[in-house]
Scaffold this motif. Structure first.
Motif, PDB file in Angstrom:
ATOM      1  N   ARG A  27       1.026  -1.138  -0.051  1.00  0.00           N
ATOM      2  CA  ARG A  27      -0.001  -0.254  -0.252  1.00  0.00           C
ATOM      3  C   ARG A  27       1.044   1.365   0.556  1.00  0.00           C
ATOM      4  NH1 ARG A  27      -1.486   3.312   4.107  1.00  0.00           N
ATOM      5  NH2 ARG A  27      -0.908   2.138   5.646  1.00  0.00           N
ATOM      6  N   ALA A  28       0.608   2.478  -1.247  1.00  0.00           N
ATOM      7  CA  ALA A  28       1.315   3.564  -1.307  1.00  0.00           C
ATOM      8  C   ALA A  28       1.073   4.252   0.387  1.00  0.00           C
ATOM      9  CB  ALA A  28       1.000   4.008  -1.628  1.00  0.00           C
ATOM     10  N   GLU A  29       1.435   4.873   0.738  1.00  0.00           N
ATOM     11  CA  GLU A  29       1.727   6.000   1.549  1.00  0.00           C
ATOM     12  C   GLU A  29       1.561   7.219   0.985  1.00  0.00           C
ATOM     13  OE1 GLU A  29       4.209   4.738   4.972  1.00  0.00           O
ATOM     14  OE2 GLU A  29       2.458   3.268   5.930  1.00  0.00           O
ATOM     15  N   ARG A  30       2.382   7.620   0.338  1.00  0.00           N
ATOM     16  CA  ARG A  30       2.706   9.097   0.151  1.00  0.00           C
ATOM     17  C   ARG A  30       2.947   9.164  -1.133  1.00  0.00           C
ATOM     18  NH1 ARG A  30       2.359  14.464   0.319  1.00  0.00           N
ATOM     19  NH2 ARG A  30       4.536  15.836  -0.098  1.00  0.00           N
ATOM     20  N   MET A  31       3.109   9.813  -2.370  1.00  0.00           N
ATOM     21  CA  MET A  31       3.513   9.909  -3.657  1.00  0.00           C
ATOM     22  C   MET A  31       4.035  11.446  -4.086  1.00  0.00           C
ATOM     23  SD  MET A  31       2.663   9.238  -7.465  1.00  0.00           S
ATOM     24  CE  MET A  31       1.850   7.028  -7.171  1.00  0.00           C
ATOM     25  N   THR A  32       4.901  11.461  -4.728  1.00  0.00           N
ATOM     26  CA  THR A  32       5.095  13.256  -4.689  1.00  0.00           C
ATOM     27  C   THR A  32       5.793  13.140  -6.072  1.00  0.00           C
ATOM     28  OG1 THR A  32       8.043  12.613  -3.472  1.00  0.00           O
ATOM     29  CG2 THR A  32       6.099  13.633  -2.053  1.00  0.00           C
ATOM     30  N   VAL A  33       5.427  13.872  -6.519  1.00  0.00           N
ATOM     31  CA  VAL A  33       5.754  14.406  -8.212  1.00  0.00           C
ATOM     32  C   VAL A  33       6.491  16.134  -8.232  1.00  0.00           C
ATOM     33  CG1 VAL A  33       5.013  14.876 -10.638  1.00  0.00           C
ATOM     34  CG2 VAL A  33       3.877  13.285  -8.595  1.00  0.00           C
ATOM     35  N   VAL A  34       7.820  16.251  -8.187  1.00  0.00           N
ATOM     36  CA  VAL A  34       7.658  18.091  -7.344  1.00  0.00           C
ATOM     37  C   VAL A  34       8.859  18.454  -8.593  1.00  0.00           C
ATOM     38  CG1 VAL A  34       9.221  19.251  -6.460  1.00  0.00           C
ATOM     39  CG2 VAL A  34       8.004  16.618  -4.994  1.00  0.00           C
ATOM     40  N   PRO A  35       7.768  19.317 -10.004  1.00  0.00           N
ATOM     41  CA  PRO A  35       8.948  19.440 -10.313  1.00  0.00           C
ATOM     42  C   PRO A  35       9.783  21.227 -10.240  1.00  0.00           C
ATOM     43  CG  PRO A  35       6.484  20.423 -11.190  1.00  0.00           C
ATOM     44  CD  PRO A  35       6.731  19.513  -9.693  1.00  0.00           C
ATOM     45  N   LYS A  36      10.308  20.683 -10.804  1.00  0.00           N
ATOM     46  CA  LYS A  36      12.121  22.599  -9.861  1.00  0.00           C
ATOM     47  C   LYS A  36      12.711  23.390 -11.318  1.00  0.00           C
ATOM     48  CE  LYS A  36      15.365  18.989  -8.697  1.00  0.00           C
ATOM     49  NZ  LYS A  36      14.915  17.792  -7.885  1.00  0.00           N
ATOM     50  N   LEU A  37      12.377  24.139 -10.739  1.00  0.00           N
ATOM     51  CA  LEU A  37      13.311  25.374 -11.497  1.00  0.00           C
ATOM     52  C   LEU A  37      14.916  25.992 -10.911  1.00  0.00           C
ATOM     53  CD1 LEU A  37      14.606  25.811 -14.116  1.00  0.00           C
ATOM     54  CD2 LEU A  37      12.833  27.820 -13.697  1.00  0.00           C
ATOM     55  N   ASP A  38      15.726  25.647 -10.678  1.00  0.00           N
ATOM     56  CA  ASP A  38      17.217  26.546 -10.218  1.00  0.00           C
ATOM     57  C   ASP A  38      18.017  27.620 -11.141  1.00  0.00           C
ATOM     58  OD1 ASP A  38      18.095  25.672  -7.683  1.00  0.00           O
ATOM     59  OD2 ASP A  38      17.680  23.574  -8.145  1.00  0.00           O
ATOM     60  N   LEU A  39      17.356  28.883 -11.038  1.00  0.00           N
ATOM     61  CA  LEU A  39      19.027  29.179 -12.098  1.00  0.00           C
ATOM     62  C   LEU A  39      20.036  30.170 -11.615  1.00  0.00           C
ATOM     63  CD1 LEU A  39      15.864  32.139 -13.603  1.00  0.00           C
ATOM     64  CD2 LEU A  39      16.883  29.737 -14.637  1.00  0.00           C
TER      65      LEU A  39
END
Length: 393
Positions: A27-39
């Motif tokens: 069983r999944a407790e948490r899913m993360t999808v985090v797009p990010k951008l560094d300049l």
């Protein structure tokens, strides 16, 4: 070169397959999808770290990326990837050093039974930054290269007191330009740990590894044993370790060497019991060992002190001080270098999505060989944006 690429592809594929197997049917407790951008914008007064003919260079970095995470009650899988687009200006023909780098990391963990845990890690980087090539590097060359480190591990606990573990690591170093040689390292690590009490851990660590070079540099085999003691208190922890390493070279013309290795560490924090969000923190490590990456038979005993300290003001402003000193005493010559650096980073988090950072710093090296000295001042500006699309799923 073809074999190296096949090895990298195989390691990545195996990592995905094994990590996927770790967490299936749970069983999944948490899913993360985090797009990010560094300049990033960085100005170096002496980009090539030369004793003479210093070149002032401006670097602009665009770093889009994504972090994916999947956590269950029995394990986790994390994939983090960033594309590093580097462009330079400030000197004639400096744009010849423009390149697109990569940074990818896959990490899988699983609690197979109450006593048996397994993990797998695959990290890939393509860069011009020499600091990634070796923990004790003294290199300043801006050659472009890639590293791929593949490492599965297993640990079995016999109870609250005693446990044993093993880890295999394959490290492929591939230079696409310059004079450094490609190499392939295979390492086995074996660990036996014993909890003397709830706050004291004793660990015996044995490592054996080979490093094979594609050019004229001699291949070698190293054996190292370390005995480590870790003592944990409420707000800080102490660690001390001592051991011995011997390095044997394949070429009869190359002299073997051996010697003591040791490490001392202190880590402390205040204001929070959460190690990932302390109010104030300090991390100090003093160690001595040999460098592993020795293209051109460049080996030395490195004594290294690294210090990092931080404090959070007004719950949003993080101030971090970073210091480093390393003495490199070379094995096959009279050369001896002292290298140090000091930097201060201020990072302001506007909210959970946006942050801005400013970091001025100074780096220098003093050597008894002509042409090895340098000093460099830099200033770095960073803007970061990220957003968790996965939320609490």
């Amino acid at each position: 070169m073809l074999n190296r690429k096949k090895n990298i592809i195989f390691a990545l594929a195996l990592s995905f397959l094994m990590s996927g197997g770790f967490i299936q049917d749970v069983r999944a407790e948490r899913m993360t999808v985090v797009p990010k951008l560094d300049l990033d914008y960085r100005h170096d007064s002496n980009y090539f770290k030369a004793e003479n003919n210093e070149k002032s260079v401006d670097a602009f970095v665009i770093r889009p990326g994504i972090s994916l995470g999947y956590v269950t009650d029995k394990g986790s899988l994390t994939l983090d990837y960033s594309l590093d687009v580097n462009q330079y200006s400030g000197e004639s023909n400096i744009d010849d050093y423009d390149y697109t780098g990569h940074l990818a990391k896959l990490l899988g963990k699983a609690q197979v039974t109450d006593r048996l845990s397994m993990g797998i890690e695959n990290a890939y980087i393509k860069t011009r930054e020499p600091a990634s090539s070796d923990e004790y590097t003294n290199d300043v060359a801006r050659d472009k290269y890639s590293l791929n480190r593949f490492s599965p591990n297993v640990f079995y606990s016999f109870g609250e007191k005693f446990g044993i573990g093993a880890k295999y690591t394959n490290l492929i170093t591939d230079y696409s330009e310059g004079i450094n040689e490609d190499s392939d390292e295979n390492r086995g690590t074996f660990i036996a740990s014993y909890n003397l009490n709830r706050s004291t851990l004793l660990e015996l660590n044995y490592q054996v590894w080979t490093r094979d070079y594609e050019g004229a540099t001699s291949d070698y085999t190293s054996n190292q044993v370390m005995l480590n003691l870790k003592k944990t208190y409420k707000n800080f922890a102490l660690k001390a370790g001592a051991g011995y390493q011997e390095r044997d070279f394949d070429l009869a013309s190359r002299e073997d060497f051996d010697g003591m290795t040791w490490a001392l560490g202190f880590k402390g924090q205040t204001g929070s019991s959460d190690e990932f969000a302390p109010k104030s923190w300090l991390d100090v490590v003093l160690s001595q060992n040999y460098n592993d990456a020795g293209s051109g038979e460049v080996y030395y005993t490195a004594t290294k002190l690294s210090v990092m300290a931080g404090h959070t003001f007004l719950e949003r402003l993080d101030l971090i001080l970073k210091g480093l000193y390393q003495n490199s005493d070379y094995e096959y010559s009279n050369r001896e270098d002292d290298k140090w650096s000091l930097a201060c980073r201020a990072n302001y988090r506007f909210n959970d999505m946006f942050s801005f950072a400013l970091e001025p710093g100074y780096e220098a090296r003093d050597s008894n060989e002509i042409g090895r000295d340098y000093d460099n001042t830099y200033i770095l500006f960073n803007v970061k944006a990220q957003y968790d699309l996965g939320g609490r799923m």
